[in-house]
Design a protein around this motif. Structure first.
Motif, PDB file in Angstrom:
ATOM      1  N   MET A   1       0.852  -1.165   0.000  1.00  0.00           N
ATOM      2  CA  MET A   1       0.000   0.000   0.000  1.00  0.00           C
ATOM      3  C   MET A   1       0.900   1.231   0.000  1.00  0.00           C
ATOM      4  O   MET A   1       1.889   1.281   0.715  1.00  0.00           O
ATOM      5  N   VAL A   2       0.551   2.186  -0.800  1.00  0.00           N
ATOM      6  CA  VAL A   2       1.299   3.443  -0.864  1.00  0.00           C
ATOM      7  C   VAL A   2       0.317   4.605  -0.876  1.00  0.00           C
ATOM      8  O   VAL A   2      -0.843   4.454  -1.238  1.00  0.00           O
ATOM      9  N   ASN A   3       0.801   5.757  -0.463  1.00  0.00           N
ATOM     10  CA  ASN A   3      -0.039   6.946  -0.442  1.00  0.00           C
ATOM     11  C   ASN A   3       0.055   7.724  -1.746  1.00  0.00           C
ATOM     12  O   ASN A   3      -0.836   8.475  -2.087  1.00  0.00           O
ATOM     13  N   GLY A   4       1.147   7.569  -2.453  1.00  0.00           N
ATOM     14  CA  GLY A   4       1.291   8.263  -3.724  1.00  0.00           C
ATOM     15  C   GLY A   4       2.161   9.493  -3.657  1.00  0.00           C
ATOM     16  O   GLY A   4       2.575  10.017  -4.682  1.00  0.00           O
TER      17      GLY A   4
ATOM     18  N   GLN B   1       9.232  15.252  12.009  1.00  0.00           N
ATOM     19  CA  GLN B   1       7.800  15.520  12.125  1.00  0.00           C
ATOM     20  C   GLN B   1       7.140  14.549  13.107  1.00  0.00           C
ATOM     21  O   GLN B   1       6.288  14.951  13.907  1.00  0.00           O
ATOM     22  N   ILE B   2       7.533  13.289  13.037  1.00  0.00           N
ATOM     23  CA  ILE B   2       6.988  12.290  13.964  1.00  0.00           C
ATOM     24  C   ILE B   2       7.421  12.612  15.391  1.00  0.00           C
ATOM     25  O   ILE B   2       6.610  12.586  16.318  1.00  0.00           O
ATOM     26  N   ALA B   3       8.692  12.944  15.572  1.00  0.00           N
ATOM     27  CA  ALA B   3       9.178  13.310  16.906  1.00  0.00           C
ATOM     28  C   ALA B   3       8.408  14.512  17.436  1.00  0.00           C
ATOM     29  O   ALA B   3       7.983  14.518  18.605  1.00  0.00           O
TER      30      ALA B   3
ATOM     31  N   ALA C   1      -1.555  12.292   2.465  1.00  0.00           N
ATOM     32  CA  ALA C   1      -0.112  12.471   2.629  1.00  0.00           C
ATOM     33  C   ALA C   1       0.401  11.476   3.666  1.00  0.00           C
ATOM     34  O   ALA C   1      -0.285  11.167   4.646  1.00  0.00           O
ATOM     35  N   THR C   2       1.599  10.986   3.456  1.00  0.00           N
ATOM     36  CA  THR C   2       2.173   9.993   4.351  1.00  0.00           C
ATOM     37  C   THR C   2       2.216  10.498   5.784  1.00  0.00           C
ATOM     38  O   THR C   2       1.862   9.772   6.721  1.00  0.00           O
ATOM     39  N   SER C   3       2.632  11.729   5.985  1.00  0.00           N
ATOM     40  CA  SER C   3       2.690  12.260   7.356  1.00  0.00           C
ATOM     41  C   SER C   3       1.307  12.233   7.997  1.00  0.00           C
ATOM     42  O   SER C   3       1.167  11.829   9.153  1.00  0.00           O
ATOM     43  N   ALA C   4       0.286  12.628   7.263  1.00  0.00           N
ATOM     44  CA  ALA C   4      -1.076  12.607   7.802  1.00  0.00           C
ATOM     45  C   ALA C   4      -1.519  11.176   8.124  1.00  0.00           C
ATOM     46  O   ALA C   4      -2.227  10.945   9.109  1.00  0.00           O
ATOM     47  N   SER C   5      -1.093  10.211   7.318  1.00  0.00           N
ATOM     48  CA  SER C   5      -1.426   8.804   7.597  1.00  0.00           C
ATOM     49  C   SER C   5      -0.847   8.376   8.939  1.00  0.00           C
ATOM     50  O   SER C   5      -1.528   7.736   9.742  1.00  0.00           O
ATOM     51  N   PHE C   6       0.415   8.719   9.178  1.00  0.00           N
ATOM     52  CA  PHE C   6       1.032   8.384  10.455  1.00  0.00           C
ATOM     53  C   PHE C   6       0.307   9.072  11.605  1.00  0.00           C
ATOM     54  O   PHE C   6      -0.027   8.438  12.608  1.00  0.00           O
TER      55      PHE C   6
ATOM     56  N   VAL D   1      -2.997   7.505  12.491  1.00  0.00           N
ATOM     57  CA  VAL D   1      -2.821   6.241  13.218  1.00  0.00           C
ATOM     58  C   VAL D   1      -2.414   6.525  14.659  1.00  0.00           C
ATOM     59  O   VAL D   1      -2.940   5.914  15.591  1.00  0.00           O
ATOM     60  N   PHE D   2      -1.493   7.469  14.863  1.00  0.00           N
ATOM     61  CA  PHE D   2      -1.071   7.795  16.223  1.00  0.00           C
ATOM     62  C   PHE D   2      -2.247   8.312  17.048  1.00  0.00           C
ATOM     63  O   PHE D   2      -2.399   7.950  18.212  1.00  0.00           O
ATOM     64  N   GLU D   3      -3.087   9.151  16.441  1.00  0.00           N
ATOM     65  CA  GLU D   3      -4.266   9.666  17.152  1.00  0.00           C
ATOM     66  C   GLU D   3      -5.188   8.525  17.570  1.00  0.00           C
ATOM     67  O   GLU D   3      -5.685   8.491  18.695  1.00  0.00           O
ATOM     68  N   ARG D   4      -5.395   7.585  16.650  1.00  0.00           N
ATOM     69  CA  ARG D   4      -6.261   6.444  16.965  1.00  0.00           C
ATOM     70  C   ARG D   4      -5.647   5.563  18.052  1.00  0.00           C
ATOM     71  O   ARG D   4      -6.330   5.133  18.978  1.00  0.00           O
TER      72      ARG D   4
END
Length: 114
Positions: A1-4, A15-17, A95-100, A103-106
């Motif tokens: 799976m990819v975001n594109g 950004q994750i940190a 966007a990949t960052s938004a995907s992460f 998931v973190f929020e969930r």
């Protein structure tokens, strides 16, 4: 799976940190496997889990360092092309960052991470 979208881990790690409210460590110049670094840390996670009343105190049931090593330990970055999918009508993406972050929020809402 990819975001594109195209991203680089060296851009995404800070950004994750920041999402977690911590400072990112410098990007390593060589592969640094997670599995040996996590060996023996089950008790540390159990303490974190108790402190924050998380759902899963057993680190082995929550994550697998070897799998992360397999995903992130590649010597080259993976760049994917979504052209064929988009031509077939699959035009939505996140966007990949938004995907992460989603998931973190969930995971936080469901009490898997502090």
């Amino acid at each position: 799976m990819v975001n594109g979208d195209v991203f680089r881990w060296k851009w995404l790690w800070p950004q994750i940190a920041a999402w977690f409210g911590i400072e990112a460590a410098p990007m390593p110049t060589e592969t640094t496997p997670l599995e040996p670094r996590m060996a023996g840390e089950a008790a540390t996670w159990a303490e974190i889990s108790a402190r924050y009343t998380l759902r899963e105190p057993d680190l082995a049931r929550l994550a697998s360092a070897w799998h992360t090593d397999a995903d992130l330990g590649r010597p080259v970055e993976c760049v994917t092309d979504m052209t064929k999918s988009r031509l077939a009508g699959f035009t939505r993406y996140q966007a990949t960052s938004a995907s992460f972050f989603d998931v973190f929020e969930r995971l936080r809402a469901e009490r898997f991470i502090p």
